[in-house]
Scaffold this motif. Structure first.
Motif, PDB file in Angstrom:
ATOM      1  N   VAL A 180       0.867  -1.179   0.000  1.00  0.00           N
ATOM      2  CA  VAL A 180       0.000   0.000   0.000  1.00  0.00           C
ATOM      3  C   VAL A 180       0.907   1.232   0.000  1.00  0.00           C
ATOM      4  CG1 VAL A 180      -1.824   1.245   1.201  1.00  0.00           C
ATOM      5  CG2 VAL A 180      -1.809  -1.255   1.191  1.00  0.00           C
ATOM      6  N   THR A 181       0.992   1.913  -1.136  1.00  0.00           N
ATOM      7  CA  THR A 181       1.941   3.005  -1.329  1.00  0.00           C
ATOM      8  C   THR A 181       1.326   4.364  -0.975  1.00  0.00           C
ATOM      9  OG1 THR A 181       1.283   3.214  -3.655  1.00  0.00           O
ATOM     10  CG2 THR A 181       3.116   1.739  -3.167  1.00  0.00           C
ATOM     11  N   LYS A 182       2.194   5.368  -0.892  1.00  0.00           N
ATOM     12  CA  LYS A 182       1.791   6.775  -0.699  1.00  0.00           C
ATOM     13  C   LYS A 182       1.032   7.001   0.604  1.00  0.00           C
ATOM     14  CE  LYS A 182       1.454   7.291  -5.747  1.00  0.00           C
ATOM     15  NZ  LYS A 182       0.709   7.887  -6.878  1.00  0.00           N
ATOM     16  N   ILE A 183       1.448   6.302   1.673  1.00  0.00           N
ATOM     17  CA  ILE A 183       0.721   6.440   2.942  1.00  0.00           C
ATOM     18  C   ILE A 183       0.951   7.810   3.573  1.00  0.00           C
ATOM     19  CG2 ILE A 183       0.752   3.956   3.358  1.00  0.00           C
ATOM     20  CD1 ILE A 183       2.967   4.438   5.422  1.00  0.00           C
ATOM     21  N   ASP A 184       1.906   8.576   3.063  1.00  0.00           N
ATOM     22  CA  ASP A 184       2.122   9.930   3.575  1.00  0.00           C
ATOM     23  C   ASP A 184       1.004  10.889   3.159  1.00  0.00           C
ATOM     24  OD1 ASP A 184       3.553   9.303   1.026  1.00  0.00           O
ATOM     25  OD2 ASP A 184       3.749  11.486   0.932  1.00  0.00           O
ATOM     26  N   LEU A 185       0.163  10.459   2.221  1.00  0.00           N
ATOM     27  CA  LEU A 185      -0.880  11.348   1.697  1.00  0.00           C
ATOM     28  C   LEU A 185      -2.207  11.245   2.441  1.00  0.00           C
ATOM     29  CD1 LEU A 185      -0.324  10.902  -2.166  1.00  0.00           C
ATOM     30  CD2 LEU A 185       0.622  12.658  -0.632  1.00  0.00           C
ATOM     31  N   ILE A 186      -2.340  10.303   3.394  1.00  0.00           N
ATOM     32  CA  ILE A 186      -3.633  10.116   4.074  1.00  0.00           C
ATOM     33  C   ILE A 186      -3.426   9.990   5.581  1.00  0.00           C
ATOM     34  CG2 ILE A 186      -4.695   9.002   2.069  1.00  0.00           C
ATOM     35  CD1 ILE A 186      -4.335   6.329   3.515  1.00  0.00           C
ATOM     36  N   ASP A 187      -4.534  10.113   6.333  1.00  0.00           N
ATOM     37  CA  ASP A 187      -4.445   9.957   7.783  1.00  0.00           C
ATOM     38  C   ASP A 187      -4.584   8.490   8.166  1.00  0.00           C
ATOM     39  OD1 ASP A 187      -7.210   9.260   7.829  1.00  0.00           O
ATOM     40  OD2 ASP A 187      -7.783  11.371   8.025  1.00  0.00           O
ATOM     41  N   ARG A 188      -4.383   8.201   9.446  1.00  0.00           N
ATOM     42  CA  ARG A 188      -4.317   6.807   9.917  1.00  0.00           C
ATOM     43  C   ARG A 188      -5.657   6.081   9.808  1.00  0.00           C
ATOM     44  NH1 ARG A 188       0.663   5.219   9.273  1.00  0.00           N
ATOM     45  NH2 ARG A 188       2.024   6.964   9.753  1.00  0.00           N
ATOM     46  N   SER A 189      -6.762   6.789  10.055  1.00  0.00           N
ATOM     47  CA  SER A 189      -8.061   6.113   9.979  1.00  0.00           C
ATOM     48  C   SER A 189      -8.370   5.693   8.543  1.00  0.00           C
ATOM     49  CB  SER A 189      -9.171   7.021  10.515  1.00  0.00           C
ATOM     50  OG  SER A 189      -9.300   8.189   9.723  1.00  0.00           O
ATOM     51  N   ARG A 190      -8.047   6.560   7.613  1.00  0.00           N
ATOM     52  CA  ARG A 190      -8.277   6.218   6.204  1.00  0.00           C
ATOM     53  C   ARG A 190      -7.335   5.093   5.774  1.00  0.00           C
ATOM     54  NH1 ARG A 190      -7.799  10.453   1.158  1.00  0.00           N
ATOM     55  NH2 ARG A 190      -8.358   8.992  -0.504  1.00  0.00           N
ATOM     56  N   SER A 231       5.735   4.442   2.367  1.00  0.00           N
ATOM     57  CA  SER A 231       5.857   5.709   1.645  1.00  0.00           C
ATOM     58  C   SER A 231       7.277   5.827   1.112  1.00  0.00           C
ATOM     59  CB  SER A 231       5.550   6.907   2.553  1.00  0.00           C
ATOM     60  OG  SER A 231       5.929   8.122   1.899  1.00  0.00           O
ATOM     61  N   ALA A 232       7.418   5.800  -0.199  1.00  0.00           N
ATOM     62  CA  ALA A 232       8.737   5.949  -0.811  1.00  0.00           C
ATOM     63  C   ALA A 232       9.249   7.372  -0.639  1.00  0.00           C
ATOM     64  CB  ALA A 232       8.673   5.584  -2.291  1.00  0.00           C
ATOM     65  N   VAL A 233       8.338   8.343  -0.561  1.00  0.00           N
ATOM     66  CA  VAL A 233       8.739   9.754  -0.462  1.00  0.00           C
ATOM     67  C   VAL A 233       9.299  10.066   0.918  1.00  0.00           C
ATOM     68  CG1 VAL A 233       7.897  12.129  -0.506  1.00  0.00           C
ATOM     69  CG2 VAL A 233       7.125  10.496  -2.235  1.00  0.00           C
ATOM     70  N   SER A 234       8.600   9.655   1.984  1.00  0.00           N
ATOM     71  CA  SER A 234       9.065   9.936   3.344  1.00  0.00           C
ATOM     72  C   SER A 234      10.035   8.879   3.860  1.00  0.00           C
ATOM     73  CB  SER A 234       7.871  10.032   4.300  1.00  0.00           C
ATOM     74  OG  SER A 234       7.281   8.744   4.496  1.00  0.00           O
ATOM     75  N   GLY A 235      10.031   7.701   3.215  1.00  0.00           N
ATOM     76  CA  GLY A 235      10.889   6.603   3.669  1.00  0.00           C
ATOM     77  C   GLY A 235      10.242   5.720   4.713  1.00  0.00           C
ATOM     78  N   GLU A 236       9.025   6.082   5.164  1.00  0.00           N
ATOM     79  CA  GLU A 236       8.357   5.295   6.188  1.00  0.00           C
ATOM     80  C   GLU A 236       8.079   3.873   5.706  1.00  0.00           C
ATOM     81  OE1 GLU A 236       4.404   5.520   9.119  1.00  0.00           O
ATOM     82  OE2 GLU A 236       4.714   7.025   7.540  1.00  0.00           O
ATOM     83  N   GLN A 237       8.496   2.901   6.508  1.00  0.00           N
ATOM     84  CA  GLN A 237       8.254   1.480   6.267  1.00  0.00           C
ATOM     85  C   GLN A 237       9.052   0.906   5.091  1.00  0.00           C
ATOM     86  OE1 GLN A 237       6.414   0.038   9.159  1.00  0.00           O
ATOM     87  NE2 GLN A 237       5.127  -0.900   7.605  1.00  0.00           N
TER      88      GLN A 237
END
Length: 306
Positions: free
Chosen positions: A134-144, A165-171
């Motif tokens: 699931v990509t681009k998780i930096d663009l949405i909040d946790r509930s979504r 998130s490839a942009v922020s590096g998260e995960q």
């Protein structure tokens, strides 16, 4: 305190070395190439918001102490309208049949659609282990994100579901660990210093094409191809002569721009990226040529490397 009378515990065995191939798949703009670059730590795949940007199979190598992950960036599977499109789809399916792990990229900020279900059906029958990314998780909040993860889990019986998130590096590190787990035990496949097996000229041509895609009309990107005709090095200066091919004279005028302004911008952007790739100064000479309907012409396709 350790009892000296007790025998020392045996050392844990070294984990088996793993090496193999993985690729990310998904509909256009799902973040496949951006994710590949983030994991490899080098720009090996061009990125653009234009659909079907990727045209070549590019392999990037990530070296780890106990594993070697070879990421294969492929064109996106799509409904072909030209001979080029048919050839790219054949290339994609051939690659999918050979890799060990497939990561299906599903953007966190978009609902699952028919395209996602189609690709899921295509890869379900393959021998590769399939994980959902699931990509681009930096663009949405946790509930979504929680709702999207649940929807993705219902899509198919994935081995894993990993948000990233490839942009922020998260995960990103977590994703690498998960993919590596499913690689086969194997000796190292590539030498330590190699981060891609692609010829430098191919990477240079792709960087020029990426620059040419910036800001062009929707119908033009598929009509642009780039060939590096000559590349020589003198000291720390690399001289590159490349041709940009389009299908019609009107497209040539768009790429060149008023008084050559747009082509100059393309060269400036591309030169900066190429200098970063090569680690030295670059002289870049670009020319725009017309190859009429090259996407439908077998002879022209061969000439342009397809």
């Amino acid at each position: 305190m350790t009892d000296p009378a007790q025998p020392a515990a045996p050392d844990a065995p070294e984990p088996a070395y793993r090496a193999g191939f993985a690729c990310f798949v998904g509909r256009p703009n799902a973040g496949k190439s951006t994710l590949t670059n983030a994991i490899v730590g080098q720009k090996i795949a061009i990125t653009s918001n234009k659909p079907q940007t990727t045209r070549h199979v590019i392999r990037g190598v990530l070296h780890q102490p106990q594993a070697q992950l070879v990421l294969v960036d492929t064109p996106g599977l799509h409904r072909p309208r030209t001979l080029l499109g048919e050839r790219l789809n054949d290339l994609v399916r051939a690659t999918w049949s050979e890799v060990d792990v497939i990561g299906l990229c599903l953007p966190a900020d978009e609902q699952i659609g028919p395209g996602d279900r189609f690709i899921t059906g295509e890869i379900e029958q393959l021998r590769a282990t399939v994980i959902a990314v699931v990509t681009k998780i930096d663009l949405i909040d946790r509930s979504r994100l929680a709702k999207q993860l649940s929807a993705v889990a219902d899509l198919a019986d994935f081995a894993e579901v990993v948000p990233v998130s490839a942009v922020s590096g998260e995960q990103v590190g977590t994703l690498v660990d998960v993919v590596t787990t499913y690689l086969p035990e194997s000796p190292q496949l590539y030498p330590d210093e190699m981060f891609t097996e692609e010829p430098t000229q191919v990477l240079v041509a792709e960087l020029v094409r990426e620059s040419a895609l910036e800001g062009v009309r929707d119908e033009l990107p598929h009509s642009i191809a780039v060939v590096v005709e000559e590349m020589t090095t003198e000291g720390d200066l690399t001289r590159i002569f490349a041709d940009l091919y389009v299908e019609r004279p009107s497209q040539k005028a768009i790429v060149i721009g008023r008084r050559g302004a747009r082509l100059k911008e393309v060269g400036t952007r591309a030169r900066a990226e190429i200098e970063q790739l090569l680690g030295g100064r670059v002289y870049l000479d670009l020319h725009v040529r017309v190859a009429k309907d090259w996407q439908r012409d077998p002879r022209q396709l061969r000439k342009l490397g397809f």
